[in-house]
Design a protein around this motif. Structure first.
Motif, PDB file in Angstrom:
ATOM      1  N   ARG A  52     -15.225 -33.960  11.789  1.00  0.00           N
ATOM      2  CA  ARG A  52     -16.045 -34.383  13.011  1.00  0.00           C
ATOM      3  C   ARG A  52     -17.395 -34.639  12.201  1.00  0.00           C
ATOM      4  O   ARG A  52     -17.393 -34.107  11.024  1.00  0.00           O
ATOM      5  N   LEU A  55     -23.589 -32.150  14.179  1.00  0.00           N
ATOM      6  CA  LEU A  55     -24.187 -32.056  15.524  1.00  0.00           C
ATOM      7  C   LEU A  55     -25.617 -32.780  15.294  1.00  0.00           C
ATOM      8  O   LEU A  55     -26.156 -32.110  14.524  1.00  0.00           O
ATOM      9  N   HIS A  73     -13.175 -36.121  20.695  1.00  0.00           N
ATOM     10  CA  HIS A  73     -13.671 -34.875  21.469  1.00  0.00           C
ATOM     11  C   HIS A  73     -15.357 -35.227  21.251  1.00  0.00           C
ATOM     12  O   HIS A  73     -15.658 -35.227  20.256  1.00  0.00           O
ATOM     13  N   VAL A  74     -15.839 -35.487  22.386  1.00  0.00           N
ATOM     14  CA  VAL A  74     -17.328 -35.742  22.358  1.00  0.00           C
ATOM     15  C   VAL A  74     -18.048 -34.634  23.005  1.00  0.00           C
ATOM     16  O   VAL A  74     -17.910 -34.177  24.152  1.00  0.00           O
ATOM     17  N   GLU A  75     -19.079 -34.065  22.180  1.00  0.00           N
ATOM     18  CA  GLU A  75     -20.258 -33.343  22.846  1.00  0.00           C
ATOM     19  C   GLU A  75     -21.298 -34.157  23.051  1.00  0.00           C
ATOM     20  O   GLU A  75     -21.804 -34.635  22.110  1.00  0.00           O
ATOM     21  N   CYS A  76     -21.977 -34.048  24.265  1.00  0.00           N
ATOM     22  CA  CYS A  76     -23.103 -34.795  24.422  1.00  0.00           C
ATOM     23  C   CYS A  76     -24.132 -34.019  25.478  1.00  0.00           C
ATOM     24  O   CYS A  76     -23.795 -33.864  26.417  1.00  0.00           O
ATOM     25  N   ASP A  78     -25.041 -31.099  27.312  1.00  0.00           N
ATOM     26  CA  ASP A  78     -24.303 -29.938  27.849  1.00  0.00           C
ATOM     27  C   ASP A  78     -23.039 -30.354  28.320  1.00  0.00           C
ATOM     28  O   ASP A  78     -22.194 -29.603  28.910  1.00  0.00           O
ATOM     29  N   THR A  80     -18.831 -31.823  27.426  1.00  0.00           N
ATOM     30  CA  THR A  80     -18.042 -31.865  26.648  1.00  0.00           C
ATOM     31  C   THR A  80     -16.869 -32.852  27.312  1.00  0.00           C
ATOM     32  O   THR A  80     -16.478 -32.389  28.136  1.00  0.00           O
ATOM     33  N   GLU A  81     -16.187 -34.045  26.598  1.00  0.00           N
ATOM     34  CA  GLU A  81     -15.110 -34.828  27.155  1.00  0.00           C
ATOM     35  C   GLU A  81     -14.384 -35.237  26.040  1.00  0.00           C
ATOM     36  O   GLU A  81     -14.427 -35.300  24.872  1.00  0.00           O
ATOM     37  N   HIS A  97     -25.464 -34.520  19.868  1.00  0.00           N
ATOM     38  CA  HIS A  97     -24.201 -34.817  20.113  1.00  0.00           C
ATOM     39  C   HIS A  97     -23.636 -34.773  19.067  1.00  0.00           C
ATOM     40  O   HIS A  97     -24.053 -34.780  17.953  1.00  0.00           O
ATOM     41  N   ARG A  98     -22.115 -34.824  19.165  1.00  0.00           N
ATOM     42  CA  ARG A  98     -21.305 -34.781  18.211  1.00  0.00           C
ATOM     43  C   ARG A  98     -19.988 -35.392  18.506  1.00  0.00           C
ATOM     44  O   ARG A  98     -19.593 -35.365  19.409  1.00  0.00           O
ATOM     45  N   HIS A 100     -15.673 -35.790  17.382  1.00  0.00           N
ATOM     46  CA  HIS A 100     -14.653 -34.759  16.491  1.00  0.00           C
ATOM     47  C   HIS A 100     -13.530 -35.772  16.508  1.00  0.00           C
ATOM     48  O   HIS A 100     -13.054 -36.073  17.996  1.00  0.00           O
TER      49      HIS A 100
END
Length: 133
Positions: A52, A55, A73-76, A78, A80-81, A97-98, A100
Motif C-alpha cells: 500500500r 496515508l 482498497h481505497v481510503e479517502c 472517512d 473506505t471502498e 487518502h491511501r 492498497h
C-alpha cells in the motif's frame, strides 16, 4: 445537411513515438508518467500484491483513479471502498487518502491529477509502511 469540422487537440506525450515513458520505482510498486501538461498529469500506477501507498494528502492537486486490473482498497477521508476493473474514485485536494492492493495479482490503475502544482514533493505523509518522510 451541414457538416462542422471540430478542432482536435493533441496532448504532448512525455515520450517521443517509439520511446518508452519513464518509469519510477517505489517500495510498493511503480508509476509511469504517460502524459502531462499545464494543470494535469496522467500516470499508470502498479501496486504490488499486499502493498500500500502512504496515508497522504496533497495541497495543490486532486486525483481521479480508474482501476484497470486487480482490486483497489481505497481510503479517502472517512470513506473506505473496494474498487474492481472499470470502477473509479475521486480524491479531492487536501483530503487524506491511501491506496492498497489487497489481492494476489498486481493492481494497475490510471491516475489523472489536476491542479496548479503537480510536483512529487506536494505530499504530506501521515503514515508510511516504508518509513519515508
Amino acid at each position: 445537411m451541414t457538416l462542422t469540422k471540430q478542432a482536435t487537440i493533441t496532448p504532448t506525450p512525455t515520450a517521443l513515438p517509439g520511446q518508452q515513458c519513464p518509469t519510477d520505482s517505489r517500495p510498493w510498486g511503480t508509476f509511469t508518467i504517460l502524459d502531462e501538461g499545464p494543470g494535469y498529469k496522467i500516470k499508470r500506477i502498479e501496486v504490488k500484491p499486499g502493498h500500500r501507498l502512504s496515508l497522504q494528502m496533497h495541497h495543490h492537486r486532486s486525483e481521479h483513479w480508474i482501476v484497470v486490473s486487480g482490486t483497489a482498497h481505497v481510503e479517502c477521508g472517512d470513506v473506505t471502498e473496494l474498487l474492481t476493473p472499470n470502477q473509479s474514485t475521486y480524491v479531492p485536494a487536501c483530503t487524506k487518502h491511501r491506496l492498497h492492493n489487497p489481492g494476489v495479482v498486481p493492481l494497475v490503475l490510471i491516475e489523472v491529477q489536476n491542479g496548479e502544482y503537480l510536483g512529487e514533493d506536494d505530499i504530506i505523509r501521515f503514515q508510511d509502511d516504508y518509513s519515508r518522510q
